[in-house]
Design an enzyme around this catalytic site. Structure first.
Site, short mmCIF file in Angstrom:
data_model
loop_
_atom_site.label_atom_id
_atom_site.label_comp_id
_atom_site.label_asym_id
_atom_site.label_seq_id
_atom_site.Cartn_x
_atom_site.Cartn_y
_atom_site.Cartn_z
CG ASP A 76 -1.88 -1.21 1.31
OD1 ASP A 76 -2.09 -1.67 0.33
OD2 ASP A 76 -2.73 -1.40 2.26
CB SER A 125 5.96 1.94 10.37
OG SER A 125 5.28 1.63 11.46
CE LYS A 126 3.49 0.63 4.00
NZ LYS A 126 3.54 0.10 2.33
NE ARG A 127 6.37 -4.58 11.06
CZ ARG A 127 7.77 -4.72 10.83
NH1 ARG A 127 8.46 -4.98 11.96
NH2 ARG A 127 7.79 -5.15 9.63
CG ASN A 128 3.85 1.64 14.25
OD1 ASN A 128 3.53 2.48 13.44
ND2 ASN A 128 5.13 1.66 14.82
#
Length: 491
Positions: A19, A256-259
């Site tokens: 994404d 970040s896209k992770r968190n």
């Protein structure tokens, strides 16, 4: 060095590995602003040399989300341009001659070290806590045959640049002024699969595409000395560099896209933010307010005020509350018809409504939009606020909290409302309001703040709803009376 007033060429170069990151829009905004400020061009280049992480659908997402955000490019893979192709994977033949030139000139060399050997080297460096880390140049100066006699050999070499001991670590940054970067090690510039690494490809592509200003995140400061080395070795004119502050979470960690879901650029569209609100928000993350009296500023106003010296150097905190406030402001600035159109587009884009919605539904939503515009925060909130209008009478569910707040006189109120509304000749909100006030406030002697609650719960199923009388008008006489009767029968 390019004169500030001459047309500048800038680019953004995302990698299609998932994404799109909100940072892509953030960098695009500042690149595009300076391109427009100078009458130059903004280029979109797809850096797809990381084949292990490449995702075919990601490139299309980049195109769609940047266009949605109002960040169009003058040249790119989908629109073409004088420096095509604009995908790195389609430019592989471009890079090899420069690699060969660097090797011939003694600025690069083959490295046959295996992944295991490099991992062991790094582990030993960390264990010994030595000051200088990085590749130890085991392969430098050796032929393939000489290196093959040593441990940790692989048949598929990479090419590394030979960073001199006296490498210049200083450069002038448009945002930060004089900058001193850490010393780089012998960076890989050509991978074993024949694909260039970012460091070589970005320098070659920026040169061949005439990029005059490289605007990127501050995490690339450490790479700038080796990029400048490549510019000088290859006798390319050097661009100006501007390193933007990184976007940060409220705890100051890198977004970040992770968190953080807001790190995904598609998230803003899914949630129902307006692109002009997002651009205004991204402006404020990297730049002081354009106007002294307000934080609201259009993209054109941002361009007119733009100066690199005003860009923030401290990592801005990604404050969703600020974005929500801006989004509400822009929603209320739209005409009701424009807002309704955007709500419909959002419902189509998110799959809530089909690509070709029922014209009657579109007409009803357009008529109802003025009722919710003042209290709407996100486009995704629109349909839930108006769902009662799109629900069959028999399917309307009265929420438990709405039923619980009905007073003991609710049945009497609904009986009086049915009697009054049943004989109403003109079904418009003014007549409905006058009739209900006469029957409930004057006739029953109930205070206005209590009088209309049962009717609201009956027709919408909720404690809180859009303006009641306008809602009754849109719902229509038959449905309104059916719903009031249905609730009355349960009391």
């Amino acid at each position: 060095m390019t004169d500030q007033l001459s047309p500048a060429r800038l680019r953004v170069a995302p990698s299609p590995t998932g994404d799109p990151h909100v940072g892509t829009a953030y960098m695009s905004l500042f690149n595009l602003a300076y391109a427009r400020k100078t009458g130059g061009q903004f280029v979109l280049r797809i850096e797809d040399t990381d084949r292990a992480r490449y995702r075919a659908d990601s490139e299309q997402q980049i195109f769609e989300t940047l266009r949605w955000a109002g960040l169009p490019w003058d040249e790119g893979p989908d629109v073409g341009g004088p420096y095509a192709p604009y995908r790195q994977s389609e430019r592989l033949d471009t890079y090899r001659p420069y690699v060969e030139r660097l090797i011939a000139d003694g600025h690069a060399y083959y490295c046959w070290c295996s992944a295991d050997r490099l991992a062991q080297m790094r582990a030993e460096q960390q264990a010994s806590k030595q000051a200088t880390t990085g590749y130890d140049r085991l392969c430098y100066g050796k032929t393939r045959e000489e290196r093959a006699e040593l441990p940790g050999f692989t048949d598929e070499p990479v090419v590394r640049m030979l960073v001199p001991d006296d490498v210049d670590l200083h450069f002038d940054d448009l945002v930060r002024g004089p900058v001193s970067a850490p010393r780089p090690d012998d960076q890989v510039i050509l991978k074993a699969d024949g694909f260039p690494t970012y460091h070589l490809a970005v320098v070659v592509d920026d040169h061949l595409m005439g990029i005059t200003h490289v605007v990127r995140g501050e995490e690339w400061i450490s790479s700038t000395p080796k990029h400048l080395l490549l510019y000088r070795w290859l006798e390319f004119p050097e661009p100006r560099f501007a390193h933007m502050p990184l976007l940060r979470n409220t705890d100051k960690s890198k977004i970040s896209k992770r968190n953080n879901p807001a790190a995904r650029l598609t998230w803003f569209r899914e949630e129902g933010y307006l692109p002009e609100a997002l651009l205004n928000f991204l402006q404020l993350l990297g730049y002081p307010p354009v106007h002294e009296e307000t934080e609201v500023a259009t993209f054109d106003e941002f361009v007119a005020s733009f100066e690199w010296s005003r860009v923030n150097t401290v990592g801005p905190v990604f404050d969703i509350d600020k974005l929500n406030w801006l989004n509400g402001h822009y929603i209320r600035s739209l005409t009701p018809d424009d807002l309704a159109r955007r709500i419909v587009e959002h419902l189509q884009q998110t799959g809530v409504w089909p690509a070709e919605p029922d014209p009657a539904d579109v007409e009803l939503l357009t008529a109802a939009t003025p009722l919710i515009q003042e209290r709407l925060g996100l486009l995704k909130e629109a349909l839930p606020k108006l769902q009662f209008l799109f629900t069959a009478d028999a399917d309307l569910v009265v929420a438990d909290d709405a039923r619980a707040q009905l007073r003991d006189d609710a049945g009497q109120v609904l009986d009086a409302a049915l009697a009054a509304l049943g004989g109403l000749d003109s079904w418009d909100h003014a007549s409905i309001e006058a009739t209900l006030r006469s029957a409930l406030v004057d006739g029953l002697g109930i205070k206005a703040k209590f009088a209309f609650g049962p009717v609201r719960v009956a027709v919408t199923g909720q404690r809180v709803s859009p303006p009641l009388f306008e809602s009754l008008e849109l719902l229509g006489r038959e449905s309104s009376l059916n719903r009031i009767r249905a609730l009355r029968e349960t009391l």
